[in-house]
Design an enzyme around this catalytic site. Structure first.
Site, PDB file in Angstrom:
ATOM      1  N   LYS A  13      44.606  34.579  43.011  1.00  0.00           N
ATOM      2  CA  LYS A  13      44.276  34.871  41.605  1.00  0.00           C
ATOM      3  C   LYS A  13      44.645  36.304  41.265  1.00  0.00           C
ATOM      4  O   LYS A  13      44.719  37.171  42.139  1.00  0.00           O
ATOM      5  CB  LYS A  13      42.777  34.645  41.317  1.00  0.00           C
ATOM      6  CG  LYS A  13      41.803  35.583  42.048  1.00  0.00           C
ATOM      7  CD  LYS A  13      41.521  36.907  41.371  1.00  0.00           C
ATOM      8  CE  LYS A  13      40.591  37.787  42.212  1.00  0.00           C
ATOM      9  NZ  LYS A  13      40.631  39.211  41.905  1.00  0.00           N
ATOM     10  N   MET A 106      43.388  39.768  45.527  1.00  0.00           N
ATOM     11  CA  MET A 106      43.875  38.463  45.050  1.00  0.00           C
ATOM     12  C   MET A 106      43.009  37.311  45.566  1.00  0.00           C
ATOM     13  O   MET A 106      43.404  36.143  45.507  1.00  0.00           O
ATOM     14  CB  MET A 106      45.326  38.264  45.455  1.00  0.00           C
ATOM     15  CG  MET A 106      46.199  39.357  44.852  1.00  0.00           C
ATOM     16  SD  MET A 106      47.919  39.175  45.282  1.00  0.00           S
ATOM     17  CE  MET A 106      48.374  37.934  44.113  1.00  0.00           C
ATOM     18  N   ASP A 143      34.089  35.109  43.728  1.00  0.00           N
ATOM     19  CA  ASP A 143      35.366  34.545  43.274  1.00  0.00           C
ATOM     20  C   ASP A 143      35.573  33.107  43.743  1.00  0.00           C
ATOM     21  O   ASP A 143      36.547  32.463  43.331  1.00  0.00           O
ATOM     22  CB  ASP A 143      36.537  35.384  43.814  1.00  0.00           C
ATOM     23  CG  ASP A 143      36.615  36.758  43.170  1.00  0.00           C
ATOM     24  OD1 ASP A 143      36.035  36.945  42.079  1.00  0.00           O
ATOM     25  OD2 ASP A 143      37.256  37.641  43.772  1.00  0.00           O
TER      26      ASP A 143
HETATM   27  O1  C5P Z   1      30.664  38.386  45.914  1.00  0.00           O
HETATM   28  P1  C5P Z   1      31.581  39.042  46.883  1.00  0.00           P
HETATM   29  O2  C5P Z   1      31.074  38.974  48.288  1.00  0.00           O
HETATM   30  O3  C5P Z   1      32.994  38.561  46.787  1.00  0.00           O
HETATM   31  O4  C5P Z   1      31.616  40.571  46.475  1.00  0.00           O
HETATM   32  C1  C5P Z   1      32.202  41.545  47.321  1.00  0.00           C
HETATM   33  C2  C5P Z   1      31.673  42.911  46.913  1.00  0.00           C
HETATM   34  O5  C5P Z   1      32.141  43.226  45.609  1.00  0.00           O
HETATM   35  C3  C5P Z   1      30.178  43.015  46.840  1.00  0.00           C
HETATM   36  O6  C5P Z   1      29.658  43.379  48.103  1.00  0.00           O
HETATM   37  C4  C5P Z   1      29.985  44.129  45.812  1.00  0.00           C
HETATM   38  O7  C5P Z   1      30.169  45.398  46.410  1.00  0.00           O
HETATM   39  C5  C5P Z   1      31.141  43.916  44.870  1.00  0.00           C
HETATM   40  N1  C5P Z   1      30.784  43.136  43.668  1.00  0.00           N
HETATM   41  C6  C5P Z   1      29.985  43.703  42.688  1.00  0.00           C
HETATM   42  N2  C5P Z   1      29.655  42.990  41.565  1.00  0.00           N
HETATM   43  C7  C5P Z   1      30.150  41.742  41.394  1.00  0.00           C
HETATM   44  C8  C5P Z   1      30.983  41.139  42.359  1.00  0.00           C
HETATM   45  C9  C5P Z   1      31.284  41.873  43.499  1.00  0.00           C
HETATM   46  O8  C5P Z   1      29.538  44.855  42.832  1.00  0.00           O
HETATM   47  N3  C5P Z   1      29.830  41.068  40.291  1.00  0.00           N
END
Ligand code: C5P
Length: 316
Positions: A13, A106, A143
Site C-alpha cells: 500500500k 508500504m 494496516d
Molecule cells: O498498529 P501497528 O503495530 O502497525 O503500529 C506500529 C506503530 O506505529 C505503533 O507502535 C505506533 O508507534 C505507531 N502508530 C501510532 N498511531 C497509529 C498507528 C500506528 O502511533 N494510529
C-alpha cells in the site's frame, strides 16, 4: 495423503493522505489515512505441517533482509491468533515470497499477516465474513484490515476503521526504494517531537483528494497528496528531501513519502512518464533502487493456480 496448501497474493500500500492527530494516552494517534493498494505483491503459502513443529516460517524472494523468520513475524502472530480463536491444533508452515520492500512504509509485514488470515480462513473452511477478518486483522496491526480489502479506502481511528473510497481510474506510480528501512514507532516519535509546541487539530479527510479520486484526475490527486509523517521521516533520513526534489524536478504530478517511509512514491501521468522518471531517478544516483506499480489493485486473494487442496476438501 497430499498436504493441503493455500497461497494468497497480497499487495503493498501507499498512503495518498496520512493525517496524524495528537498522541493519545495509549501511545497511538488518531489518523485519517487514505490508502491505495498497488501492484507490488508478496505471495504467502500456508500448509498443514508435520506434527511436532508448531508454527514454522520460511522467507524467500527479492526482499528478505531484516524479515524475521521466527515467532516475531506478524504472519506467525496471525496464525497463532487464528489457531487460538478457532481451536486449531494442526501444526502449520508459512512460506513468504517477498517483493514488498521491508520497513519501507508500504505495510509489507501487515500484508503478510493479512494474507495469512485469508489463507487460514480458506484452509480450515472458517468462512469468516470480511468484518470478522478485519476485526482479527486490527488485533494484529493498524494496516492489516486494509491489506485484506485493498482498493482505495479511508482508514480512521488507528487507521483500521475502514470505509471504501469512491475512486475512478488507474494511477501510475514510481517508487524510490531505500536499502535501509525506517522504524514506524521512531518516525511517529519524531513527528511528536517536532510538533511538541503546536496545537494539533483532529485529522479530517481531504475533500480535494476525494473529489480528485472520484474524477480520476491524476494531476489533482498529485496536488492533493499529503503526509504528516513526511517531515519526521525526512528529519530522520535527510536524503529523502533530495529524492522528493529530484522527482518533482523531473515532472512527477505528485511526490510523497509513503506512510512512515523511507519509500518515496511519485505519481506520474502514464506508463511512458513512469519509465522516463524511473530512468532519471536511477541516473541521478540519489536513490537505492526504483520500482513501478499501478493502483488500485484488490487486497489479499487466494491464488487458485498455486493452491493445492486435499481431495476431501471442497474447492474454494
Ligand atoms: O498498529 P501497528 O503495530 O502497525 O503500529 C506500529 C506503530 O506505529 C505503533 O507502535 C505506533 O508507534 C505507531 N502508530 C501510532 N498511531 C497509529 C498507528 C500506528 O502511533 N494510529
Amino acid at each position: 495423503m497430499p498436504t493441503s496448501s493455500i497461497t494468497v497474493r497480497v499487495p503493498a500500500k501507499i498512503n495518498l493522505q496520512l493525517s496524524v492527530g495528537p498522541r493519545e494516552k495509549d501511545g497511538y494517534h488518531n489518523l485519517v489515512s487514505v490508502f491505495q493498494a498497488i501492484s507490488i505483491f508478496d505471495d504467502v503459502t500456508v500448509k498443514r505441517a508435520d506434527v511436532g513443529n508448531g508454527i514454522t516460517i520460511a522467507i524467500s524472494g527479492e526482499q528478505t533482509h531484516g524479515v524475521p523468520a521466527d515467532s516475531s513475524n506478524l504472519a506467525v502472530k496471525a496464525a497463532q491468533l487464528v489457531a487460538k480463536r478457532f481451536d486449531i491444533s494442526s501444526d502449520l508452515h508459512i512460506e513468504i515470497k517477498k517483493s514488498i520492500p521491508v520497513a519501507g512504509g508500504m505495510a509489507g509485514g501487515s500484508a503478510d499477516a493479512a494474507a495469512t488470515l485469508v489463507a487460514l480462513d480458506a484452509l480450515f473452511h472458517l468462512e469468516l465474513s470480511r468484518e470478522e477478518l478485519h476485526k482479527l486483522g486490527s488485533e494484529l496491526g493498524s494496516d492489516v484490515p486494509f491489506m485484506i480489502s485493498g482498493g482505495t479506502a479511508v482508514g480512521q481511528g488507528r487507521g483500521d476503521q475502514l470505509t471504501a473510497a469512491l475512486s475512478r481510474g488507474t494511477y501510475h506510480w514510481v517508487l524510490a526504494l531505500s536499502s535501509v528501512g525506517l522504524s514506524t514507532p521512531a518516525v511517529y516519535a519524531e513527528c511528536d517531537r517536532m510538533r511538541a509546541e503546536l496545537e494539533i487539530a483532529p485529522p479530517q479527510v481531504s475533500d480535494a483528494l476525494m473529489q480528485s479520486l472520484l474524477a480520476a484526475d491524476a494531476e489533482a490527486v498529485g496536488r492533493a497528496l499529503s503526509n504528516d509523517l513526511q517531515s519526521a521521516a525526512c528529519s530522520l533520513r535527510p536524503a529523502l528531501s533530495l529524492v522528493l526534489e529530484v522527482g518533482r524536478d523531473y515532472g512527477a504530478l505528485g511526490a510523497i513519502v509513503s506512510g512512515s517511509g523511507p519509500t518515496v512514491a511519485f505519481l506520474v501521468a502514464d506508463e511512458d512518464a513512469g519509465l522516463d522518471l524511473a530512468v532519471a531517478l536511477t541516473a541521478s544516483g540519489v536513490v537505492g533502487s526504483v520500482a513501478r506499480a499501478l493502483g488500485p489493485v484488490p487486497g489479499a486473494k487466494v491464488d487458485r493456480k498455486s493452491t493445492r487442496l486435499n481431495s476431501s476438501h471442497r474447492c474454494i
